[in-house]
Design an enzyme around this catalytic site. Structure first.
Site, PDB file in Angstrom:
ATOM      1  N   CYS A  75       0.870  -1.365   0.015  1.00  0.00           N
ATOM      2  CA  CYS A  75      -0.077   0.176  -0.117  1.00  0.00           C
ATOM      3  C   CYS A  75       0.801   1.357  -0.019  1.00  0.00           C
ATOM      4  O   CYS A  75       0.750   2.246  -0.847  1.00  0.00           O
ATOM      5  CB  CYS A  75      -0.999   0.007   1.256  1.00  0.00           C
ATOM      6  SG  CYS A  75      -0.263   0.059   2.591  1.00  0.00           S
ATOM      7  N   HIS A  83      -2.530   1.307   6.948  1.00  0.00           N
ATOM      8  CA  HIS A  83      -2.862   0.929   5.402  1.00  0.00           C
ATOM      9  C   HIS A  83      -3.005   2.536   4.969  1.00  0.00           C
ATOM     10  O   HIS A  83      -3.302   3.318   5.766  1.00  0.00           O
ATOM     11  CB  HIS A  83      -4.104   0.498   5.196  1.00  0.00           C
ATOM     12  CG  HIS A  83      -4.536   0.097   3.968  1.00  0.00           C
ATOM     13  ND1 HIS A  83      -3.807  -1.058   3.077  1.00  0.00           N
ATOM     14  CD2 HIS A  83      -5.437   0.452   2.929  1.00  0.00           C
ATOM     15  CE1 HIS A  83      -4.125  -0.930   1.982  1.00  0.00           C
ATOM     16  NE2 HIS A  83      -5.365  -0.097   1.826  1.00  0.00           N
ATOM     17  N   HIS A 116      -5.647   1.914  -4.403  1.00  0.00           N
ATOM     18  CA  HIS A 116      -4.815   1.295  -3.208  1.00  0.00           C
ATOM     19  C   HIS A 116      -4.529  -0.078  -3.620  1.00  0.00           C
ATOM     20  O   HIS A 116      -5.124  -0.671  -4.506  1.00  0.00           O
ATOM     21  CB  HIS A 116      -5.449   1.647  -1.917  1.00  0.00           C
ATOM     22  CG  HIS A 116      -6.534   0.515  -1.792  1.00  0.00           C
ATOM     23  ND1 HIS A 116      -6.636  -0.182  -0.536  1.00  0.00           N
ATOM     24  CD2 HIS A 116      -7.709   0.133  -2.598  1.00  0.00           C
ATOM     25  CE1 HIS A 116      -7.869  -1.147  -0.700  1.00  0.00           C
ATOM     26  NE2 HIS A 116      -8.491  -0.794  -1.751  1.00  0.00           N
TER      27      HIS A 116
END
Length: 349
Positions: free
Chosen positions: A263, A311, A323
């Site tokens: 990510c 994240h 993402h």
């Protein structure tokens, strides 16, 4: 591992056996309520898999941070080694000069310059010698001072290098521990999923998507995106263009492209392509980049997720992010509210 498939009841039993892998005290958002009619056992499997992958994401951030520190420390150690080598060469030259001065005095019969000056009966020679003596004394003092300073520098470099080696070793251990944790969590999640029947695995994927849609719907209904009309800057447009060009590429923990990303690998490379260097990990992005209120969010901003900032996604507008979700998934577009939002940061300042 056996290729045999198991029912959801068996999978739930596996969950109980796998709880030893769960980090104590980990904080996660309560999952959205499943829709009526959802198999409770399968929903428990989904929640467990989701938690395992989140823990893997947290460990991935720790791994990436340790790797980044280790790279910097390695470069610092190389620089110090060069400084030590340069300082040693300088010390050797200074010692050679001191040796040459000692040999010159020996060739002069071992009588110091001060004694020869006192014994001189030539006034003119005496005055000339006095000047040379002062210059010689000054040069000798400077030489000794330089030798002492260089020796002190070498001792400082050596101590600094030793300390950095110790920190490098500590980071290597942290990196190895994080790697082990990542692999354990991913293996546990994959084991749970692999032992489901094919139809149950398909339904599991549907449950994931339904949970994300419910969270997104709740976020939109809250009015969070009602007044979002910010425009992307030129740099943000470049970052968005880079990130969306990676759609479909797989998530691989620790990856920074060009074939795969995690990510924060995706967001850091996207902003690097826009000419703006940002921290490598989502946690450091949250700590070090300027925070922005959600109502002032604009395309190109980074949305940080979960209480531990484990994240991150790049906001592209219209309530969506691009993402790299987790192992087993590809870079994709998703609802910006489909996960627990911690906050928003802006790389452009």
């Amino acid at each position: 591992m056996s290729g045999k498939r198991y029912s959801t009841a068996t999978a739930v039993a596996l969950i109980c056996a796998a709880t030893v892998l769960s980090a104590p005290g980990a904080a996660f958002a309560s999952p959205a309520e499943p829709r009526p009619g959802t198999d409770p056992a399968l929903e428990k499997v989904r929640q467990k898999i989701d938690r395992l992958y989140r823990e893997a994401g947290t460990a991935t951030d720790a791994y990436n941070a340790a790797e980044e520190k280790a790279e910097k420390q390695s470069k610092d150690i190389v620089r110090l080694a060069r400084d030590i080598e340069k300082g040693q060469r300088k010390l050797d030259r200074l010692k050679a000069r001191a040796g040459a001065a000692a040999r010159a005095q020996y060739r002069g019969g071992g009588i110091p310059d001060e004694a020869r000056l006192v014994l001189s009966d030539d006034p003119e020679a005496f005055l000339d010698g006095a000047g040379r003596l002062r210059r010689g004394q000054h040069a000798t003092k400077s030489l000794l001072t330089e030798v002492t300073r260089t020796q002190d520098d070498l001792r400082t470099y050596a101590a600094d290098a030793t300390a950095r080696w110790k920190r490098l070793e500590a980071n290597r251990k942290a990196k190895a521990a994080a790697k082990k944790k990542i692999e354990e969590r991913i293996a546990a999640a994959e084991k749970l999923e692999s032992r489901l029947e094919k139809k149950e695995r398909e339904r599991l994927r549907e449950l994931e998507e339904e949970a994300a849609r419910r969270r997104q719907s709740q976020w939109v209904d809250s009015g969070a995106v009602k007044d979002l009309n910010g425009k992307a800057s030129g740099a943000a447009k470049k970052a968005i263009a880079f990130a969306t060009a990676q759609l479909g590429k797989p998530y691989v923990w620790g990856a920074e492209g060009p074939k795969a990303y995690d990510c924060s690998g995706l967001t850091s490379k996207a902003w690097a392509a826009a000419g703006r260097g940002i921290p490598r990990t989502s946690q450091e992005q949250w700590k070090r980049l300027p925070h922005v209120d959600i109502e002032n969010m604009r395309p190109g901003d980074l949305i940080i997720y979960h209480k531990d900032a484990s994240h991150v996604g790049l906001y592209v507008g219209d309530g969506r992010i691009v993402h790299a979700p987790r192992p087993g998934r590809d870079v994709t577009l998703a609802g910006a509210g489909s996960m627990e939002i911690l906050g928003v940061v802006r790389p452009t300042g």
